[in-house]
Design a protein around this motif. Structure first.
Motif, PDB file in Angstrom:
ATOM      1  N   TRP A  62       0.848  -1.188   0.000  1.00 31.90           N
ATOM      2  CA  TRP A  62       0.000   0.000   0.000  1.00 31.90           C
ATOM      3  C   TRP A  62       0.887   1.243   0.000  1.00 31.90           C
ATOM      4  CZ3 TRP A  62      -5.392  -0.303   0.056  1.00 31.90           C
ATOM      5  CH2 TRP A  62      -5.928  -1.584   0.287  1.00 31.90           C
ATOM      6  N   VAL A  63       0.446   2.275  -0.698  1.00 34.34           N
ATOM      7  CA  VAL A  63       1.199   3.531  -0.738  1.00 34.34           C
ATOM      8  C   VAL A  63       0.350   4.605  -0.072  1.00 34.34           C
ATOM      9  CG1 VAL A  63       2.325   5.254  -2.179  1.00 34.34           C
ATOM     10  CG2 VAL A  63       2.366   2.835  -2.860  1.00 34.34           C
ATOM     11  N   ILE A  64       0.857   5.165   1.016  1.00 37.11           N
ATOM     12  CA  ILE A  64       0.110   6.133   1.823  1.00 37.11           C
ATOM     13  C   ILE A  64       0.641   7.537   1.578  1.00 37.11           C
ATOM     14  CG2 ILE A  64      -0.500   6.836   4.178  1.00 37.11           C
ATOM     15  CD1 ILE A  64      -0.349   3.942   5.018  1.00 37.11           C
ATOM     16  N   TRP A  83      -5.038   5.765   9.991  1.00 36.83           N
ATOM     17  CA  TRP A  83      -6.305   5.513   9.301  1.00 36.83           C
ATOM     18  C   TRP A  83      -6.308   6.300   7.999  1.00 36.83           C
ATOM     19  CZ3 TRP A  83      -8.924   1.609  11.400  1.00 36.83           C
ATOM     20  CH2 TRP A  83      -8.621   1.291  12.728  1.00 36.83           C
ATOM     21  N   ALA A  84      -6.535   5.597   6.896  1.00 38.62           N
ATOM     22  CA  ALA A  84      -6.455   6.211   5.567  1.00 38.62           C
ATOM     23  C   ALA A  84      -7.629   5.750   4.714  1.00 38.62           C
ATOM     24  CB  ALA A  84      -5.132   5.842   4.895  1.00 38.62           C
ATOM     25  N   MET A  85      -7.983   6.602   3.765  1.00 38.19           N
ATOM     26  CA  MET A  85      -9.072   6.290   2.848  1.00 38.19           C
ATOM     27  C   MET A  85      -8.550   5.413   1.714  1.00 38.19           C
ATOM     28  SD  MET A  85     -12.317   6.736   2.467  1.00 38.19           S
ATOM     29  CE  MET A  85     -12.717   8.231   3.414  1.00 38.19           C
ATOM     30  N   THR A  86      -9.245   4.288   1.477  1.00 37.26           N
ATOM     31  CA  THR A  86      -8.905   3.394   0.378  1.00 37.26           C
ATOM     32  C   THR A  86     -10.105   3.289  -0.560  1.00 37.26           C
ATOM     33  OG1 THR A  86      -9.755   1.331   1.338  1.00 37.26           O
ATOM     34  CG2 THR A  86      -7.577   2.070   2.076  1.00 37.26           C
ATOM     35  N   GLU A  87      -9.941   2.552  -1.630  1.00 35.14           N
ATOM     36  CA  GLU A  87     -11.068   2.334  -2.545  1.00 35.14           C
ATOM     37  C   GLU A  87     -12.178   1.543  -1.868  1.00 35.14           C
ATOM     38  OE1 GLU A  87      -9.675   0.478  -6.071  1.00 35.14           O
ATOM     39  OE2 GLU A  87      -8.727   2.303  -6.876  1.00 35.14           O
ATOM     40  N   GLY A  99      -7.125   0.716   8.508  1.00 36.22           N
ATOM     41  CA  GLY A  99      -6.031   1.024   9.415  1.00 36.22           C
ATOM     42  C   GLY A  99      -4.747   0.339   9.004  1.00 36.22           C
ATOM     43  N   PHE A 100      -3.626   1.049   9.197  1.00 36.89           N
ATOM     44  CA  PHE A 100      -2.310   0.534   8.806  1.00 36.89           C
ATOM     45  C   PHE A 100      -1.311   0.784   9.934  1.00 36.89           C
ATOM     46  CE2 PHE A 100      -4.650   1.635   5.020  1.00 36.89           C
ATOM     47  CZ  PHE A 100      -4.406   0.583   4.157  1.00 36.89           C
ATOM     48  N   LEU A 101      -0.380  -0.146  10.081  1.00 36.94           N
ATOM     49  CA  LEU A 101       0.699   0.012  11.039  1.00 36.94           C
ATOM     50  C   LEU A 101       1.912   0.564  10.299  1.00 36.94           C
ATOM     51  CD1 LEU A 101      -1.275  -2.143  12.278  1.00 36.94           C
ATOM     52  CD2 LEU A 101       0.692  -3.000  13.538  1.00 36.94           C
ATOM     53  N   ARG A 107      -1.480  -4.060   7.331  1.00 33.83           N
ATOM     54  CA  ARG A 107      -2.859  -3.572   7.332  1.00 33.83           C
ATOM     55  C   ARG A 107      -3.652  -4.314   8.405  1.00 33.83           C
ATOM     56  NH1 ARG A 107      -7.716  -5.194   5.232  1.00 33.83           N
ATOM     57  NH2 ARG A 107      -6.717  -7.031   4.274  1.00 33.83           N
ATOM     58  N   LEU A 108      -4.477  -3.567   9.170  1.00 35.41           N
ATOM     59  CA  LEU A 108      -5.347  -4.223  10.152  1.00 35.41           C
ATOM     60  C   LEU A 108      -6.441  -4.959   9.385  1.00 35.41           C
ATOM     61  CD1 LEU A 108      -5.694  -1.380  12.824  1.00 35.41           C
ATOM     62  CD2 LEU A 108      -4.287  -3.443  12.984  1.00 35.41           C
ATOM     63  N   PRO A 109      -6.485  -6.300   9.440  1.00 37.47           N
ATOM     64  CA  PRO A 109      -7.356  -7.052   8.528  1.00 37.47           C
ATOM     65  C   PRO A 109      -8.800  -7.199   8.981  1.00 37.47           C
ATOM     66  CG  PRO A 109      -6.026  -8.564   9.822  1.00 37.47           C
ATOM     67  CD  PRO A 109      -5.584  -7.176  10.207  1.00 37.47           C
ATOM     68  N   LYS A 110      -9.111  -6.888  10.237  1.00 35.90           N
ATOM     69  CA  LYS A 110     -10.421  -7.269  10.768  1.00 35.90           C
ATOM     70  C   LYS A 110     -11.402  -6.109  10.889  1.00 35.90           C
ATOM     71  CE  LYS A 110      -8.500 -11.137  13.406  1.00 35.90           C
ATOM     72  NZ  LYS A 110      -8.339 -11.725  14.756  1.00 35.90           N
ATOM     73  N   VAL A 111     -11.147  -4.970  10.238  1.00 36.95           N
ATOM     74  CA  VAL A 111     -12.103  -3.873  10.307  1.00 36.95           C
ATOM     75  C   VAL A 111     -11.965  -2.990   9.072  1.00 36.95           C
ATOM     76  CG1 VAL A 111     -10.592  -2.223  11.511  1.00 36.95           C
ATOM     77  CG2 VAL A 111     -13.069  -2.114  11.866  1.00 36.95           C
ATOM     78  N   LYS A 112     -13.112  -2.498   8.613  1.00 38.10           N
ATOM     79  CA  LYS A 112     -13.144  -1.511   7.532  1.00 38.10           C
ATOM     80  C   LYS A 112     -14.179  -0.461   7.879  1.00 38.10           C
ATOM     81  CE  LYS A 112     -11.641  -4.583   3.783  1.00 38.10           C
ATOM     82  NZ  LYS A 112     -11.995  -5.189   2.468  1.00 38.10           N
TER      83      LYS A 112
END
Length: 381
Positions: A152-154, A173-177, A182-184, A223-228
């Motif tokens: 991912w590119v932030i 916390w960033a906006m994705t498609e 959430g990202f570490l 990437r935090l995998p368990k929440v969007k």
């Protein structure tokens, strides 16, 4: 400090937690905090002691965390903020805003990598949600994360970030498609910078930073995998706001305690201030407000431990208790007269800190509107 004997409602373990943290604050914080505040110094040397006391991630189970209940965590926040909001903020951010999302939404690999060293104070976290253009509307997020192969590119920026420049990992916390995710973001990643914000008049014994992301490449494993969606960051804020409701009580108690001693010793017109009706009325009003705040936070903690907590309940307590603490600190400063403007006395320090606390993690107005929505069913944001 406890006219309703609220302490008798605490379990033996809860009382032990309060007493242990209270002694730590009395011995290690109060003798030094005025100087730290004046110098704009965050006492990083206390972090190992926070960890040894089990204060970091205290309400989490496993991963070297203490596994305490919510009321115990609240009492930790109350005692720490009796010392200073900056120290409570450090523990709140580490525990509720960083360790909690890894625990709740992270992969097992992420939990094993980060939670034990964070509980031991060996790794520090920060929470990147608020942005420079405005913090009260997270749905208008400008920071983006775009998929590029397996990474991912932030790009973007975050503002007013506690612990930012000393953090080993930022929960960003960033906006994705696919909505907010959430990202570490780890310290040292190319394009990631976290300069400290200087010239603060509030939370001076705390580190506050900006976060900048210039094409920061983050692997999918971070990437935090368990929440969007906004559920992720907002649930973290609910955890932290809960602790803040207790923190305000501690700040107010510190102001009242100092004022009781000061007004008993100071004599004007031939008698101590405590013998005047005006002083007693103002002290009584402070006690009334503090007692109401204590009852509200204790009830909130019991609801939380029962698994029945609603975010609007946290909003009501955050709004009430921080407004209460501000009113107590300001009136205490006034009763101290000219002496009240120096850091030799705590009210002006708490007063200045609370100007930040009433704004961060939901302004007073935002919490009022949350309660308005709860009452009417209408969104007025």
């Amino acid at each position: 400090m406890d006219l309703y004997d609220i302490r008798s409602e605490l379990s033996d373990e809860e009382q032990m937690v309060q007493d242990t943290v209270g002694r730590f604050v009395d011995e290690k914080v109060l003798p030094n905090i005025g100087e730290w505040f004046e110098d704009g110094y965050f006492p990083r040397e206390l972090i190992p002691e926070f960890a040894e006391l089990g204060l970091l991630g205290s309400s989490l189970e496993g991963y070297d965390c203490a596994g305490l209940n919510s009321v115990s965590y609240g009492l930790i926040c109350q005692e720490l903020e009796r010392g200073d909001s900056g120290l409570r903020s450090f523990v709140s951010v580490q525990s509720s805003l960083c360790m909690f999302p890894i625990y709740a939404y992270g992969s097992e690999e992420q939990k094993e990598k980060w939670l034990p060293p964070m509980a031991r104070g060996e790794k520090i976290g920060c929470f990147g949600l608020t942005e420079p253009h405005g913090g009260s509307d997270p749905s208008n997020m400008k920071t983006t994360a775009k998929k590029k192969g397996d990474d991912w590119v932030i790009n973007g920026a975050k503002m007013w970030i506690t612990n930012g420049s000393i953090a080993d990992v930022a929960i960003v916390w960033a906006m994705t498609e696919d909505g907010v995710q959430g990202f570490l973001v780890e310290k040292g990643m190319k394009g990631f910078d976290a300069p400290e914000i200087k010239h603060k008049m509030s939370l001076r014994a705390s580190i506050t930073s900006s976060l900048y992301f210039d094409n920061v490449v983050v692997p999918e494993a971070n990437r935090l995998p368990k929440v969007k969606g906004l559920k992720g960051p907002l649930s973290c804020l609910t955890q932290a706001r809960y602790g803040i409701t207790w923190g305000g009580i501690g700040a107010a108690q510190a102001c009242l305690r100092e004022l009781l001693d000061y007004t008993a010793d100071r004599k004007l017109f031939g008698r101590p201030l405590t013998q005047t009706q005006t002083t007693q009325l103002r002290l009584a009003e402070m006690s009334r407000q503090i007692t109401l705040g204590q009852l509200m936070s204790l009830r909130l903690g019991r609801i939380k431990d029962a698994g029945k907590l609603h975010p609007s309940q946290v909003s009501l307590a955050k709004w009430n208790n921080i407004r209460m603490a501000m009113d107590v600190a300001r009136d205490a400063r006034d009763l101290l007269g000219g002496a009240g403007i120096t850091v030799e006395h705590c009210p002006i320090r708490h007063m200045l800190n609370l100007e930040s606390v009433i704004t961060y993690e939901g302004t007073e107005t935002v919490h009022q509107l949350i309660i308005g929505r709860e009452l009417t069913g209408e969104m007025a944001f």
